[in-house]
Design an enzyme around this catalytic site. Sequence first.
Site, PDB file in Angstrom:
ATOM      1  N   HIS A  30      -4.355   1.221   7.648  1.00 59.39           N
ATOM      2  CA  HIS A  30      -3.003   1.794   7.751  1.00 59.39           C
ATOM      3  C   HIS A  30      -2.859   2.980   6.787  1.00 59.39           C
ATOM      4  O   HIS A  30      -2.364   4.043   7.157  1.00 59.39           O
ATOM      5  CB  HIS A  30      -1.981   0.691   7.446  1.00 59.39           C
ATOM      6  CG  HIS A  30      -0.555   1.122   7.368  1.00 59.39           C
ATOM      7  ND1 HIS A  30       0.432   0.572   8.162  1.00 59.39           N
ATOM      8  CD2 HIS A  30       0.076   2.032   6.581  1.00 59.39           C
ATOM      9  CE1 HIS A  30       1.599   1.150   7.870  1.00 59.39           C
ATOM     10  NE2 HIS A  30       1.413   2.027   6.901  1.00 59.39           N
ATOM     11  N   GLU A  31      -3.335   2.797   5.543  1.00 58.46           N
ATOM     12  CA  GLU A  31      -3.159   3.846   4.528  1.00 58.46           C
ATOM     13  C   GLU A  31      -4.088   5.035   4.792  1.00 58.46           C
ATOM     14  O   GLU A  31      -3.689   6.181   4.600  1.00 58.46           O
ATOM     15  CB  GLU A  31      -3.409   3.288   3.120  1.00 58.46           C
ATOM     16  CG  GLU A  31      -2.517   2.113   2.707  1.00 58.46           C
ATOM     17  CD  GLU A  31      -1.025   2.372   2.878  1.00 58.46           C
ATOM     18  OE1 GLU A  31      -0.602   3.543   2.823  1.00 58.46           O
ATOM     19  OE2 GLU A  31      -0.277   1.406   3.100  1.00 58.46           O
ATOM     20  N   GLY A  39       0.833  -1.194   0.000  1.00 60.52           N
ATOM     21  CA  GLY A  39       0.000   0.000   0.000  1.00 60.52           C
ATOM     22  C   GLY A  39       0.866   1.242   0.000  1.00 60.52           C
ATOM     23  O   GLY A  39       2.019   1.201   0.444  1.00 60.52           O
ATOM     24  N   GLN A  98       3.000   9.918   1.079  1.00 64.19           N
ATOM     25  CA  GLN A  98       4.317   9.262   1.142  1.00 64.19           C
ATOM     26  C   GLN A  98       5.188   9.616  -0.067  1.00 64.19           C
ATOM     27  O   GLN A  98       6.397   9.400  -0.044  1.00 64.19           O
ATOM     28  CB  GLN A  98       4.154   7.739   1.248  1.00 64.19           C
ATOM     29  CG  GLN A  98       3.528   7.312   2.576  1.00 64.19           C
ATOM     30  CD  GLN A  98       3.405   5.805   2.651  1.00 64.19           C
ATOM     31  OE1 GLN A  98       2.418   5.241   2.183  1.00 64.19           O
ATOM     32  NE2 GLN A  98       4.409   5.156   3.204  1.00 64.19           N
ATOM     33  N   HIS A 157      -2.613   7.331   7.157  1.00 70.03           N
ATOM     34  CA  HIS A 157      -1.626   8.246   6.567  1.00 70.03           C
ATOM     35  C   HIS A 157      -2.272   9.555   6.118  1.00 70.03           C
ATOM     36  O   HIS A 157      -1.664  10.618   6.207  1.00 70.03           O
ATOM     37  CB  HIS A 157      -0.966   7.610   5.333  1.00 70.03           C
ATOM     38  CG  HIS A 157       0.237   6.763   5.630  1.00 70.03           C
ATOM     39  ND1 HIS A 157       1.375   7.256   6.224  1.00 70.03           N
ATOM     40  CD2 HIS A 157       0.498   5.457   5.386  1.00 70.03           C
ATOM     41  CE1 HIS A 157       2.283   6.286   6.342  1.00 70.03           C
ATOM     42  NE2 HIS A 157       1.764   5.172   5.840  1.00 70.03           N
ATOM     43  N   CYS A 216       6.095  -0.055   7.208  1.00 70.52           N
ATOM     44  CA  CYS A 216       5.691   1.113   6.433  1.00 70.52           C
ATOM     45  C   CYS A 216       6.870   1.550   5.580  1.00 70.52           C
ATOM     46  O   CYS A 216       7.995   1.603   6.068  1.00 70.52           O
ATOM     47  CB  CYS A 216       5.290   2.236   7.391  1.00 70.52           C
ATOM     48  SG  CYS A 216       4.770   3.737   6.541  1.00 70.52           S
ATOM     49  N   LEU A 217       6.600   1.859   4.300  1.00 74.02           N
ATOM     50  CA  LEU A 217       7.690   2.283   3.410  1.00 74.02           C
ATOM     51  C   LEU A 217       8.319   3.587   3.897  1.00 74.02           C
ATOM     52  O   LEU A 217       9.451   3.888   3.536  1.00 74.02           O
ATOM     53  CB  LEU A 217       7.170   2.444   1.978  1.00 74.02           C
ATOM     54  CG  LEU A 217       6.715   1.134   1.309  1.00 74.02           C
ATOM     55  CD1 LEU A 217       6.049   1.428  -0.031  1.00 74.02           C
ATOM     56  CD2 LEU A 217       7.894   0.175   1.129  1.00 74.02           C
TER      57      LEU A 217
HETATM   58 NI    NI Z   1       2.691   3.260   5.744  1.00 78.58          NI
END
Ligand code: NI
Length: 176
Positions: free
Chosen positions: A136-137, A46, A51, A140, A94-95
């Site tokens: 999670h997304e 995701g 991000q 963000h 998480c990226l």
């Molecule tokens: Ni993340």
Amino acid sequence: MAQRPIIILPDPKLRLVSAKIERVDDPLRRLIDDMIETMHEAPGVGLAAIQVAEPIRLLVVDVAKKEEEPDPQVFINPEIVWSSEERATYEEGCLSIPEYYAEVERPASVRASALDRDGKLREVLAEGLLATVLQHEIDHLDGVLFIDHISKLKRDRVIKKFQKAAKRAGDGSHVL
Ligand code: NI
């Protein structure tokens, strides 16, 4: 299509509340394609627009298994309209917080509404990994990171680690 650089902790942009998208047009679809490519290359399941430093309410998700065909899904202005009482725990990463993982408990299933890449409203009932990734997304988009769901002690430790790494990079020193 082009990959976009992913911002990482402690970049303050990660704490921004992203703005609602008013128009689903070709420039937006180009960003969506870039985000899908960036997510697949990372690789991740995701990616939220913030991000890649775009503070708008857009995310892409792909929970297809490695042996399956890629199955990217697009969520514009997503909203969780229902969450189950039942909860599930997944080890999340998480990226934007590379190489850090922690168990997070969230509702096991959610129903989410969003626009797709054609601007059509749709609803998705998500369970399992997809439910976790969506939550999670969507977090963000409100400036919330998965480390906000773990203990303050662990969170402070990981934030400090990334602050130190950013400072070292800023000093021009190198880790050998
Ligand atoms: Ni993340």
